[in-house]
Write a protein that holds these residues in place. Structure first.
Motif, PDB file in Angstrom:
ATOM      1  N   HIS A 191      34.967  44.485  47.184  1.00  0.00           N
ATOM      2  CA  HIS A 191      34.374  43.175  47.453  1.00  0.00           C
ATOM      3  C   HIS A 191      34.750  42.206  46.340  1.00  0.00           C
ATOM      4  N   SER A 192      35.307  41.058  46.721  1.00  0.00           N
ATOM      5  CA  SER A 192      35.557  40.029  45.724  1.00  0.00           C
ATOM      6  C   SER A 192      34.220  39.465  45.248  1.00  0.00           C
ATOM      7  N   ALA A 197      31.096  36.369  37.403  1.00  0.00           N
ATOM      8  CA  ALA A 197      30.265  37.556  37.581  1.00  0.00           C
ATOM      9  C   ALA A 197      31.016  38.806  37.157  1.00  0.00           C
ATOM     10  N   ALA A 198      32.310  38.852  37.467  1.00  0.00           N
ATOM     11  CA  ALA A 198      33.115  40.003  37.050  1.00  0.00           C
ATOM     12  C   ALA A 198      33.201  40.077  35.533  1.00  0.00           C
ATOM     13  N   TYR A 242      41.262  42.408  46.871  1.00  0.00           N
ATOM     14  CA  TYR A 242      39.868  42.057  47.136  1.00  0.00           C
ATOM     15  C   TYR A 242      39.687  41.552  48.563  1.00  0.00           C
ATOM     16  N   GLN A 243      38.440  41.519  49.002  1.00  0.00           N
ATOM     17  CA  GLN A 243      38.120  41.108  50.361  1.00  0.00           C
ATOM     18  C   GLN A 243      36.717  40.507  50.398  1.00  0.00           C
ATOM     19  N   SER A 244      36.353  39.966  51.556  1.00  0.00           N
ATOM     20  CA  SER A 244      34.977  39.541  51.847  1.00  0.00           C
ATOM     21  C   SER A 244      34.488  38.425  50.936  1.00  0.00           C
ATOM     22  N   TRP A 253      37.164  33.161  42.450  1.00  0.00           N
ATOM     23  CA  TRP A 253      36.769  34.531  42.774  1.00  0.00           C
ATOM     24  C   TRP A 253      37.953  35.456  42.514  1.00  0.00           C
ATOM     25  N   LEU A 254      37.671  36.747  42.404  1.00  0.00           N
ATOM     26  CA  LEU A 254      38.724  37.730  42.160  1.00  0.00           C
ATOM     27  C   LEU A 254      39.751  37.704  43.285  1.00  0.00           C
ATOM     28  N   GLU A 255      41.017  37.754  42.926  1.00  0.00           N
ATOM     29  CA  GLU A 255      42.133  37.733  43.860  1.00  0.00           C
ATOM     30  C   GLU A 255      43.155  38.789  43.445  1.00  0.00           C
TER      31      GLU A 255
END
Length: 375
Positions: A191-192, A197-198, A242-244, A253-255
């Motif tokens: 989940h991205s 947050a990461a 990543y997804q969602s 967001w994470l990619e």
């Protein structure tokens, strides 16, 4: 009872999950629970709910929790471990507060908690701890005795979690045509989450550059890719993707996203790919829609042969791993030495989340950690 099978001081295990709708009329109320406090209009929630309506308004997650409950009870009975197992959700029935109330009325006073999220992050760990604190505050307001709750450690690198995923990848590779199998790429998906947050996931010393969230996923991906190489003799290229993704588009967001990654693989001439959802315990909606529907359609559009490997679900080895985590923590709480199983480079995670671990978006009490108001 043998010390190896002694659950004391615990008198119950609580399976704590996300929850999901079980019919069309549940979808919008469920999404209202998930997004409460964000001011999202109901019409927008109906649009978001199309993923659920596509599958009759039913998320598979509750059925998968019931299957895991059954597997846990079967494993406990076979091992001779006499300990009741309960189930509570964050966002749908059975609600966590209702389950904790039931446990208290059943006389349970020391509860081990297993969250259906294997990795460190705000939404995968601390938010569950906040939910526990909210539930305990409700019970306190009702005048009920408060149980002590302990959240079991992260299990992303436990053999009972990793080995079923290795076998899932091997099965998926075997399903590919022989002429593309050896060149297939492995796309490890999770989940991205927002970059911020990461970067603050895990203990303070792990913060920065994706934090514990990214490092833990990379460690699992290396473990699985290495095991596949050892068992097949083929070194498959791989990447963590990543997804969602959700939320405002201007927030990083994470990619890369899985669909973008599949397009890149196609441009590079990759003959095939296996999507490996290491970030998910079971085949719930993010797997069913984002991978099995959306990403698989993208691969078909590209003409890229693709398979999706299985999540752990209710695999007996995962149920046994949860028993081991419970007994390990019980022994530690009694002051005994316990074997702490973990694969890879990172070792076993902490038992007690330290102060500053996966910090909250806003200041809220969280149970089962060093900063818990419920000792």
């Amino acid at each position: 009872m043998s010390d190896q099978l002694d659950p004391a001081p615990y008198d119950a295990l609580l399976l704590l999950s996300f929850g999901g709708p079980e019919g069309p009329d549940d979808v919008v109320p469920f999404l209202e629970n998930v997004t409460r406090g964000r001011g999202i209009p109901k019409e927008r929630l109906k649009e978001v709910g199309q993923h659920y309506f596509r599958f009759g308004g039913v998320s598979p997650i509750n059925a998968q929790c019931r299957a895991l409950l059954a597997a846990l009870r079967e494993d406990f009975a076979a091992a001779g471990l006499d300990l009741p197992v309960y189930w509570g959700n964050r966002n749908w029935t059975p609600y966590l507060t209702d389950t904790l109330r039931e446990m208290v009325r059943d006389g349970r006073s020391r509860i081990a908690v297993l969250a259906t999220s294997a990795y460190a992050s705000y939404s995968g760990c601390r938010q569950y701890r906040e939910n526990l604190a909210d539930a305990l505050a409700t019970l306190e307001a009702e005048g009920l005795p408060l149980p002590k709750v302990d959240k079991l450690r992260h299990y992303f690198n436990h053999p009972g979690f990793v080995e079923p995923m290795i076998e899932g990848v091997l099965r998926s590779l075997a399903e590919l045509d022989e002429d593309v199998r050896s060149g297939a790429h492995l796309a490890f998906t999770t989940h991205s989450i927002p970059d911020s947050a990461a970067d603050t996931s895990g203990p303070v010393e792990d913060h920065g550059d994706g934090g514990a969230y990214v490092r833990q996923h990379l460690d699992v991906a290396r473990l699985i890719a290495g095991a596949v190489r050892e068992r097949t003799g083929v070194d498959h290229p791989w990447r963590l993707v990543y997804q969602s993704r959700s939320g405002a588009p201007h927030i990083p967001w994470l990619e890369p996203d899985i669909c973008d990654h599949l397009e890149e693989l196609h441009k590079e001439g990759a003959p095939a790919a296996v999507m490996v959802p290491i970030g998910f315990v079971s085949d719930h909606m993010e797997v069913l829609y984002d991978l099995d529907t959306e990403a698989t359609a993208k691969a078909a559009e590209l003409g890229l042969p693709v398979r999706r490997s299985a999540t752990v679900g209710a695999d007996p080895r995962f149920a046994a791993a949860i028993r081991e985590l419970l007994l390990e923590r019980a022994a530690t709480e009694r002051g005994a030495t316990a074997e702490r199983c973990a694969l890879g480079a990172l070792g076993p995670s902490h038992d007690l989340c330290p102060v500053g671990c996966c910090p909250a978006r806003a200041e809220r009490p969280a149970a089962a950690g060093a900063d818990s108001p419920y000792a």
